[in-house]
Structure formats: C-alpha cells, structure tokens
Design a protein around this motif. Sequence first.
Motif: not given
Length: 568
Positions: A52, A83-84, A120-121, A192-193, A199
């Motif tokens: 990400c 990172h997740e 990232c989140d 990111t997602c 995110a």
Amino acid sequence: MQGMKKGLAQYGDAGFSLFLRKAFIKAMGYSDDALDRPIVGITDTYSAYNACHRNVPELIEAIKRGVMLAGGLPIEFPVISIHEAFSHPTSMFLRNLMAVAAEEMIRAQPMDAVVLIGGCDKTVPALLMAAASADVPAILTVTGPMITGSHKGERLGACTDCRRLWGKHRAGAIDGAEIEQINGQLAPGPGTCMVMGTASTMALCAEAMGMMLPGGAAIPAVHADRLRHGEATGARAVAMAKEGLRPTQVMTKPAVENALRVLQAIGGSTNGLVHLAAIAGRLGFDIDYAKFDRMGAETPVLVDLKPSGQHYMEDLHKAGGLGPILREIREQLDLDCLTVTGGSLGSTIPPAATWQQDVIRPVTDPIHKGGGLRMLYGNLAPNGAVIKQAAATPRLLKHTGRAVVFRSLADLAERIDDPALEVTADDVLVLQNAGPKGAPGMPEAGYLPIPKKLAAAGVADMVRLSDARMSGTAFGTIVLHISPECAEGGPLALVRDGDRIALDVAAGRIELLVDEATLAARRRDWAPPAHPARGYYRLYYDEVLQAEYGCDFDFLRKHPLRDARTKA
Ligand code: FES
C-alpha cells in the motif's frame, strides 16, 4: 526558534549543541544556504512489506521537489510502516505504537513543518494522532488507492471482492485453481484498497477535516496527479512553516464533526469512527455519539462504492473526489473550518460540474436513506456498539435469534465449519474476547464467516456480533465494537449458547434477553484474562481504552481519563 536551532540535544551548552548538530548535518552534504531554509520533515512510511506504500519513494521525491521550489529544505525520516496483512496479531495493536513513534520523532527532530505520508488503514490515523499531539505545522498526503484488477471480465478490488470470492470458494462455487488466479488480480498494483475500506474512509475524512489539500484523498496511486498533489503538498508545507499553522488550529471540534458527517455520507468504514474518536481524544474532546447518530439520520449515503455500492475509488476520483460530496452536504457542514490551505473548508468546494456522473448521488436520490453507521445501546452494550447499516441485509436489521457463541478467535477457527455445529440461518453468531484487550488489538474478526454448511446451502448473511472490529471492505449484518468488551467484564462475556438476542437497528438497540439473576450468577464466574508479562503488550494492555475512546492509550489523550477519575 526555527530550523536547525529547534529542539537541541541537551549537553548543557546550547551553542555547542548547535555546533555539533551542524557538524553532523553537514556530513549529509548540505550547504549553509540550505540549512538556513525552513525545514520540512517528511515521514517516510515506506516498507518492503507494505504494498500500500509501494509508491512512497516517488511520492517523497515529488514532495521534496515542491518543498525546494518553494524555498524550503526537505528532510525525510523513517516512521514505522503498518500493513494490514503483515501485522500480527493485528494492525490495530500497532497503531498507537506508530502514533507514539511519529509524535516523538516529529518533536525530537528539528523541523518547521512536517508532511505526513499515510496510506494503509492505520497509518493515516496514527499520523494524525501524532500530529495532534506534537502540534508542529503538519499537512497530510496519502499514497492513494489502487486501480482495479479483473477476472473473467469482472472488475475486482481489495478487499470486498477478496471476501466475496473467498466466501464463494468456501461454499464450493469457486475451485482451488480459480481462487489462485483471482488471488493474483485482487491487488494489482501500489496503493491502498480501492473500495470504501478504512484507508479510503480515513483519507476522505482527513481531507474533510482540512488536513489534506483538496482532491488528494481519491487520486489513484499510479496517477500522475498523485505526484502533482505531493509536489503541491510540499510547497504548501513551506508556507505553513512560515505561517505557523498548527494541527490544533485545523483539527478543531467542528472540523472533526465535519469528518464524522462525511463518514456517514460516504458509507465509510466503522473503523473510521474508532480512529476519529482517538484523534478527538488527542485534541481534548470526545465524540458526541448521540449527535453522530443524528448526523446519520440527516445525512444519507451518497457514494456508490463497494461494499455498500458498486464503484471503486478510481471512479470516485473521476467523479471529482471529495469536493462534490462536500457540495452535496454543504448545508450540514461547518464551512468556516480552517484547512491546511490557509482558507476555509467552504472555499475548497468546487462549483457544480456540468457533466454527468453516477458515483456520487445527489441528496435527493441517495444510495441509502439513513447514514452509513448507526450506534446501538442496550444491556448487551451499555457503552455502545456500532453497525454499518448501509452494508447490512435489510430484513435482518430487526431480528431476534438464538446465540451460537464462540469463546475466542481460536474457538471460532476450530468450530465454525464443524458439520456438527448446531446452527441455523436464523441464529446469531457471537464472538467473545476479541476486543482491544481481549484479542489483543481488537482485530478485524467481527466479520465472522458464515458456517460452511450454511454457506453451501446459500446463506449469505446472518446477524453476527462481537467486541471486535471489521474491515471497512466487508459487508453483512454485523454488530461491532461492543463496549465494554469481554476482557473488561462486559455483558458480552456473559452470553451463552441458546440465549436469545434481539437486534433493532431502527431503535438503536441490542439486547440480551436473559434475566438479571442469571446474568449475576454468570458474572460471579467471570475472571479477567492473565496480565501480560512484559513489553509493548503489557503497556498496551494497561493503557488501551475501549472503542468509544478510540482505543488510544489513556496517557496519550490530552486529558487522560485516569486523571479525571483521580480528581473525582
Ligand atoms: Fe492497506 Fe487495505 S491492506 S489499505
């Protein structure tokens, strides 16, 4: 004090401290002219574990270019990256560690302003928490969302489609070879997602809160605009260094409330609520959850993105990003809030577009009439719980069912697919001991899988509840963040197989239909988890707060709860 003279290492002789500092910084090859410029620190959140943040190095180059074009000296410095999928036991366990590290390094090193690179989140909230506490002029940019992948002509995105297609694989509809092919398409590049996960949610909320230059939240990671936004961010940081515009002047209570309003309008991640609560605590106030619920009643979901809708972040960027969303709900926002532009939020809202788009709906034709998130209270959640109603199955929003209880994540993993598990589609799946202390780290385990035998029979959703969190990319009728958590002795710990549980989202209620005498007897048998022996886990266990306070460490709040309790 500015530039290199800020925050000297203490040797008892300030002149010598500066002399020594200059000797070492000159070893980096800087001239006196460079060292006399305003210094802009840049948080380097790159890690080879973190796809990400794959584009952080080129983003840093763009930011540095902007700083230098504006007459400043950019100096990047490392900050831990999270990172997740590479954070055991869960990224939330590490968010506060990142926030502490970033806060202290921003404060410890000489910089007149700082550019925060999130993505990232957990990284955006951690950096904003750090900025709120360090209160050095700060401006955020993000790595940006990924572009979509594709499989057999269908657009795919992490991680809504990861979960959806994995669910089909579990149900036997997708075989092992095909799921491996899909695996290579779900995250096709840096960023990111690209759904409305945490995110995307936090990037949009941060922009709405005024901490990012307009338009930055939705620009895809691979788009040239991403680098231009970085360059503009660097240039603006130099101006902010001169103006002394601080995060506490931008992230005011009305600004946080603007972010909460946007959270409802975008159908954002439930995690956004936790992170905004943590940021608020750093600033000296707490979220008014009754007000947040009212915002949900007033502000419909306008953004048609997965998991509540059908599009992806690159589509939101093409539709104009955050600006048109703000324009739609402008009457509900405090437009006077100051942003990092130096002007008001209202001045950043673009005029109405003259072309058609179908990603951002008008308030007169929303994707979901109520807001995205709804608070729940009741004897099962005295201090609150939350549901993402926009991503739930409408017929399950009012439901009473029999509890099927899993005592821990390990218990869940062991029994959920057991053919002998006594469970029907009308039951309520309950996960215990997955909260901030109990798991630890309040993992994104609230999206309990549908038991395999039910999934194979076509059951796509059930009422599920826990003290855990859920990825913003997930969907279903899922009650989260139940507080107090089991590890704090919350009523969730007292639920047993066969108990009746009543959910009524419209009424904002979640109730355990068990008499008080029975609960009192169960409470006598309850024991807290073992105290961790050492290390960060011990600090985490001793200090982490419940979800309504954002799971921050108490001692990091501007006004620790402990101090208030001591005074009382
Ligand atoms: Fe990094 Fe989703 S895993 S944003």
